[in-house]
Each structure stands twice: as structure tokens, then as C-alpha cells.
Design a protein around this motif. Structure first.
Motif, PDB file in Angstrom:
ATOM      1  N   THR B  97       0.839  -1.199   0.000  1.00  0.00           N
ATOM      2  CA  THR B  97       0.000   0.000   0.000  1.00  0.00           C
ATOM      3  C   THR B  97       0.876   1.253   0.000  1.00  0.00           C
ATOM      4  N   PHE B  98       0.222   2.411   0.000  1.00  0.00           N
ATOM      5  CA  PHE B  98       0.942   3.680   0.116  1.00  0.00           C
ATOM      6  C   PHE B  98       0.863   4.229   1.540  1.00  0.00           C
ATOM      7  N   TYR B  99       0.380   3.450   2.470  1.00  0.00           N
ATOM      8  CA  TYR B  99       0.333   3.916   3.859  1.00  0.00           C
ATOM      9  C   TYR B  99       1.746   4.084   4.426  1.00  0.00           C
ATOM     10  N   VAL B 100       1.880   4.895   5.467  1.00  0.00           N
ATOM     11  CA  VAL B 100       3.222   5.220   5.961  1.00  0.00           C
ATOM     12  C   VAL B 100       3.488   4.734   7.384  1.00  0.00           C
ATOM     13  N   ASP B 101       2.537   4.035   8.011  1.00  0.00           N
ATOM     14  CA  ASP B 101       2.759   3.578   9.389  1.00  0.00           C
ATOM     15  C   ASP B 101       3.878   2.536   9.445  1.00  0.00           C
ATOM     16  N   GLY B 102       3.880   1.610   8.472  1.00  0.00           N
ATOM     17  CA  GLY B 102       4.930   0.585   8.422  1.00  0.00           C
ATOM     18  C   GLY B 102       6.316   1.224   8.320  1.00  0.00           C
ATOM     19  N   PRO B 103       6.515   2.152   7.352  1.00  0.00           N
ATOM     20  CA  PRO B 103       7.815   2.841   7.291  1.00  0.00           C
ATOM     21  C   PRO B 103       8.170   3.575   8.581  1.00  0.00           C
ATOM     22  N   VAL B 104       7.174   4.149   9.279  1.00  0.00           N
ATOM     23  CA  VAL B 104       7.478   4.824  10.556  1.00  0.00           C
ATOM     24  C   VAL B 104       8.036   3.818  11.561  1.00  0.00           C
ATOM     25  N   TYR B 105       7.405   2.632  11.653  1.00  0.00           N
ATOM     26  CA  TYR B 105       7.899   1.607  12.576  1.00  0.00           C
ATOM     27  C   TYR B 105       9.322   1.191  12.210  1.00  0.00           C
ATOM     28  N   LEU B 106       9.530   0.934  10.891  1.00  0.00           N
ATOM     29  CA  LEU B 106      10.838   0.450  10.451  1.00  0.00           C
ATOM     30  C   LEU B 106      11.921   1.498  10.674  1.00  0.00           C
ATOM     31  N   LEU B 107      11.594   2.751  10.365  1.00  0.00           N
ATOM     32  CA  LEU B 107      12.591   3.817  10.553  1.00  0.00           C
ATOM     33  C   LEU B 107      12.902   4.036  12.033  1.00  0.00           C
ATOM     34  N   SER B 108      11.892   3.843  12.900  1.00  0.00           N
ATOM     35  CA  SER B 108      12.148   3.946  14.342  1.00  0.00           C
ATOM     36  C   SER B 108      13.155   2.885  14.775  1.00  0.00           C
ATOM     37  N   MET B 109      12.960   1.650  14.275  1.00  0.00           N
ATOM     38  CA  MET B 109      13.896   0.569  14.616  1.00  0.00           C
ATOM     39  C   MET B 109      15.296   0.893  14.102  1.00  0.00           C
ATOM     40  N   ILE B 110      15.373   1.385  12.862  1.00  0.00           N
ATOM     41  CA  ILE B 110      16.685   1.677  12.265  1.00  0.00           C
ATOM     42  C   ILE B 110      17.375   2.793  13.049  1.00  0.00           C
ATOM     43  N   PHE B 111      16.625   3.830  13.379  1.00  0.00           N
ATOM     44  CA  PHE B 111      17.186   4.976  14.120  1.00  0.00           C
ATOM     45  C   PHE B 111      17.757   4.502  15.453  1.00  0.00           C
ATOM     46  N   LEU B 112      16.975   3.711  16.181  1.00  0.00           N
ATOM     47  CA  LEU B 112      17.409   3.211  17.487  1.00  0.00           C
ATOM     48  C   LEU B 112      18.646   2.323  17.345  1.00  0.00           C
ATOM     49  N   ALA B 113      18.592   1.372  16.410  1.00  0.00           N
ATOM     50  CA  ALA B 113      19.697   0.430  16.247  1.00  0.00           C
ATOM     51  C   ALA B 113      20.978   1.144  15.823  1.00  0.00           C
ATOM     52  N   GLU B 114      20.860   2.104  14.903  1.00  0.00           N
ATOM     53  CA  GLU B 114      22.067   2.794  14.433  1.00  0.00           C
ATOM     54  C   GLU B 114      22.668   3.692  15.520  1.00  0.00           C
ATOM     55  N   LEU B 115      21.808   4.286  16.360  1.00  0.00           N
ATOM     56  CA  LEU B 115      22.332   5.068  17.481  1.00  0.00           C
ATOM     57  C   LEU B 115      23.159   4.179  18.411  1.00  0.00           C
ATOM     58  N   PHE B 116      22.617   2.991  18.719  1.00  0.00           N
ATOM     59  CA  PHE B 116      23.341   2.095  19.615  1.00  0.00           C
ATOM     60  C   PHE B 116      24.588   1.511  18.946  1.00  0.00           C
ATOM     61  N   LEU B 117      24.500   1.255  17.625  1.00  0.00           N
ATOM     62  CA  LEU B 117      25.687   0.763  16.921  1.00  0.00           C
ATOM     63  C   LEU B 117      26.791   1.824  16.929  1.00  0.00           C
ATOM     64  N   ALA B 118      26.391   3.090  16.775  1.00  0.00           N
ATOM     65  CA  ALA B 118      27.381   4.173  16.834  1.00  0.00           C
ATOM     66  C   ALA B 118      28.023   4.222  18.209  1.00  0.00           C
ATOM     67  N   TYR B 119      27.212   4.009  19.219  1.00  0.00           N
ATOM     68  CA  TYR B 119      27.687   4.027  20.599  1.00  0.00           C
ATOM     69  C   TYR B 119      28.630   2.867  20.885  1.00  0.00           C
ATOM     70  N   ARG B 120      28.247   1.670  20.439  1.00  0.00           N
ATOM     71  CA  ARG B 120      29.036   0.467  20.745  1.00  0.00           C
ATOM     72  C   ARG B 120      30.296   0.355  19.904  1.00  0.00           C
ATOM     73  N   THR B 121      30.192   0.678  18.602  1.00  0.00           N
ATOM     74  CA  THR B 121      31.331   0.419  17.706  1.00  0.00           C
ATOM     75  C   THR B 121      32.202   1.641  17.488  1.00  0.00           C
ATOM     76  N   ASN B 122      31.645   2.832  17.725  1.00  0.00           N
ATOM     77  CA  ASN B 122      32.374   4.086  17.514  1.00  0.00           C
ATOM     78  C   ASN B 122      32.746   4.311  16.056  1.00  0.00           C
ATOM     79  N   HIS B 123      31.962   3.718  15.123  1.00  0.00           N
ATOM     80  CA  HIS B 123      32.185   3.948  13.692  1.00  0.00           C
ATOM     81  C   HIS B 123      31.359   5.143  13.241  1.00  0.00           C
ATOM     82  N   ARG B 124      31.988   6.028  12.465  1.00  0.00           N
ATOM     83  CA  ARG B 124      31.283   7.232  12.020  1.00  0.00           C
ATOM     84  C   ARG B 124      30.131   6.899  11.066  1.00  0.00           C
ATOM     85  N   ARG B 125      30.255   5.775  10.331  1.00  0.00           N
ATOM     86  CA  ARG B 125      29.197   5.441   9.367  1.00  0.00           C
ATOM     87  C   ARG B 125      27.851   5.258  10.062  1.00  0.00           C
ATOM     88  N   HIS B 126      27.888   4.783  11.317  1.00  0.00           N
ATOM     89  CA  HIS B 126      26.622   4.601  12.034  1.00  0.00           C
ATOM     90  C   HIS B 126      26.037   5.949  12.467  1.00  0.00           C
TER      91      HIS B 126
END
Lengths: 137, 193
Positions: B97-126
Motif C-alpha cells: 500500500t501507500f500507507y506510511v505507518d509501516g515505514p514509521v515503525y521500520l525507521l524507528s527501529m533503524i534509528f534506534l539500532a544505528e544510534l546504539f551501533l554508533a555508541y558500541r562500535t564508535n564507527h562514524r558510518r553509524h
């Protein structure tokens, strides 16, 4: 079209239960050589963080840069067509390459799996042309 | 979908009003992505692939985060659990569909995971990946703005006492707010308020 509506409903209801069953079967049936080989390949693919991250970052940078350029272009008189995504693919690809350079070797077979999945999915979503069922038409 | 077609037809939300009434009040970051890809590939149906793209990114980010946190190779059950989180009923139901709730959920997960990956690994790419995910999250739906703030706050509360990279994190999240609100979200966050 009724068949596409049926397919869409199956997609709605199916994935979670199917995944549970699939992973359960893979776990319980690992004593069978063929299933164990499939299971091992799946595990290796999911443990390959380096390849997964490089492909994920490439896609993420491309779509984020596309949205930023498309937003900035609205402040100008430039046309707002598909060229923006083409530019974003180049800029995002280069950015992902530079940022991930030297992190780990990429397993191109695993990368090919991701690309083939996405191409097949693009085929599915463009073939199931029926937006009436989801209320957005 | 009507808003995407409006954008493709030349509607500029900065200077004009859309005949699609709701489109005048909602963030349109994801619509811009779908408009540009639709224009490039000649089909707006194919732009629904954004769900699959974000699912692949979320899967990768969560798998990497869990592997880093546990410090060992993931077994089949943790992988299954991550699949169930990524392909949650909202994401699955809206995949075509063209609904955006699914992308909001997925982007929330990505945002959270990448913040923690940046914290744990100290890689600038995260750091950059977290900024990209945060900007897209804010530009996808109004509730994305709240989720982005909540995730950033929770993450900050978790790491603030023990992280030497706090300055970089502050730069990342400030970038998210500035780009998300004043560039991608200029309409409606700035114009409408």
C-alpha cells in the motif's frame, strides 16, 4: 482484480505464522543433511553483518539524500523529476562506499541475494496493480 | 497516493495548496521519495518497494546491533525473533500500500539500532546512518517527530554518563532536528506553525 486482493490478504495474514513454522522446521530438522545445509547457509547469510550493513547503508543514504535534495529543490525553480533520484543514487552510493571503506570484505554472493530479493519484490509490487483494495485510489 | 501524483504534477507545497486537503498538513518526505522514484522509473506502483527497502535496512541494523551487544554469532532463534519484529503485522499489512505507518515503525527501529551501533562500535558510518534514519522518520509522518524525540531522549538517558562520544552524538541528533524540521519538513513544520 480479485486474485491480487487474495494475494494481498495472504501477505497480511501469512508472514508471521509462516516464519514461525519455517524457523521451527529448520531448527528441529537439522539432523537431515539437506535441511541442515539450507539452515547453515541461512545462518551464514544473517551473520554476515559486514555485507548486510554495507548494502543497508547504501540504500539508506540514497533514499535520505534523495529526500533532502528533493526538499531543497522545492526552494528553487529547478525541475522536480526523476533526475533527483538518479543524482541521489550516485551521491549516496559514493557516500556509502567512502564511509564503509576498509570495514570488512563484502561477500558478493550475499549481496546478490539482497539485490535479487529487492528486484523480485519490485516486480511483485508493480505487478499487483490494484490500489483500490487499500483505500488509497 | 494522490499527494504523490500531485507532487509529480508540479505541486510545490512551499508556495501552493494541494487539492488533496490532508496533504497540506502532513510531512511529505516519503512522498517526495516516491515521487522522484516514480518519475524516474515511470510507475508509481513500483515505489511501494520502499517498504521492502526499509525492511532490509531494519533487518541488517537489528541483526548487527544484537550481534554487537551479545558479542557472539547469532543463533536461529534470535534471528527468527528479529524477523518477527521487522515483519510485524503493521509492516506486513501495509507492504503493498501507500500507507506510511509501516515505514514509521521500520525507521524507528533503524534509528534506534544505528544510534546504539554508533555508541558500541564508535564507527562514524553509524552516526551518518542514524542521521539519515532520523531525518526520514521525521519526514514520514507527524508521529515520526514524536518517535524520533522519544528514541533520542531514551538513548541519551542510557548513554549520557558513560560515553566519550557524547559531543558527536549531540551533533548527530541536532543534525536530525535541523535537517528533519527545517529542510525536509519545512512544509508543514515551519510554514504551518
Amino acid at each position: 482484480m480479485q486474485w491480487s486482493r487474495t494475494a494481498a490478504c495472504s501477505l497480511k495474514l501469512g508472514p508471521n505464522s509462516c516464519l514461525m513454522v519455517a524457523f521451527g522446521v529448520l531448527t528441529l530438522s537439522s539432523r537431515f543433511p539437506l535441511i541442515k545445509r539450507i539452515s547453515d547457509h541461512l545462518l551464514l547469510f544473517h551473520r554476515d553483518s559486514a555485507t548486510l550493513q554495507i548494502f543497508a547503508h547504501t540504500i539508506l543514504f540514497i533514499i535520505a539524500i534523495d529526500v533532502v535534495i528533493a526538499s531543497l529543490v522545492r526552494h528553487t525553480d529547478l525541475p522536480t523529476g526523476g533526475w533527483i533520484f538518479a543524482v541521489a543514487m550516485v551521491v549516496g552510493g559514493v557516500a556509502a562506499f567512502l564511509l564503509n571503506r576498509g570495514t570488512a570484505p563484502v561477500n558478493w554472493r550475499h549481496g546478490a541475494v539482497i539485490v535479487v530479493f529487492l528486484v523480485l519484490w519490485a516486480g511483485v509490487v508493480s505487478t499487483l496493480y490494484d490500489t483500490s483494495w487499500d483505500g488509497t485510489a | 497516493m494522490p499527494a504523490i501524483l500531485e507532487l509529480s504534477g508540479g505541486w510545490n507545497p512551499l508556495v501552493g495548496e494541494s487539492v488533496v486537503r490532508a496533504a497540506n498538513f502532513y510531512p511529505h518526505g516519503l512522498w517526495l521519495l516516491q515521487q522522484t522514484t516514480g518519475d524516474l522509473f515511470g510507475s508509481f506502483e513500483v515505489t511501494k518497494i520502499v517498504h521492502a527497502l526499509l525492511a532490509v535496512i531494519a533487518l541488517s541494523s537489528l541483526l548487527s546491533w544484537l550481534a554487537v551487544e551479545t558479542g557472539r554469532a547469532l543463533g536461529i532463534l534470535p534471528i527468527a525473533l528479529i524477523y518477527l519484529i521487522v515483519l510485524n503485522p503493521v509492516v506486513s499489512a501495509q507492504a503493498l500500500t501507500f500507507y506510511v505507518d509501516g515505514p514509521v515503525y521500520l525507521l524507528s527501529m533503524i534509528f534506534l539500532a544505528e544510534l546504539f551501533l554508533a555508541y558500541r562500535t564508535n564507527h562514524r558510518r553509524h552516526d551518518f546512518a542514524a542521521v539519515a534514519a532520523g531525518v526520514l522518520l521525521i519526514g514520514t509522518k507527524l508521529s515520526g517527530l514524536y518517535y524520533a524525540g522519544l528514541i533520542a531522549f531514551l538513548f541519551c538517558a542510557f548513554v549520557v554518563r558513560r560515553w566519550p562520544g557524547l559531543r558527536r552524538w549531540t551533533a548527530s541528533t541536532t543534525s536530525v532536528a535541523l535537517i528533519g524540521v527545517f529542510v525536509v519538513g519545512f512544509h508543514p513544520f515551519v510554514i504551518q506553525t
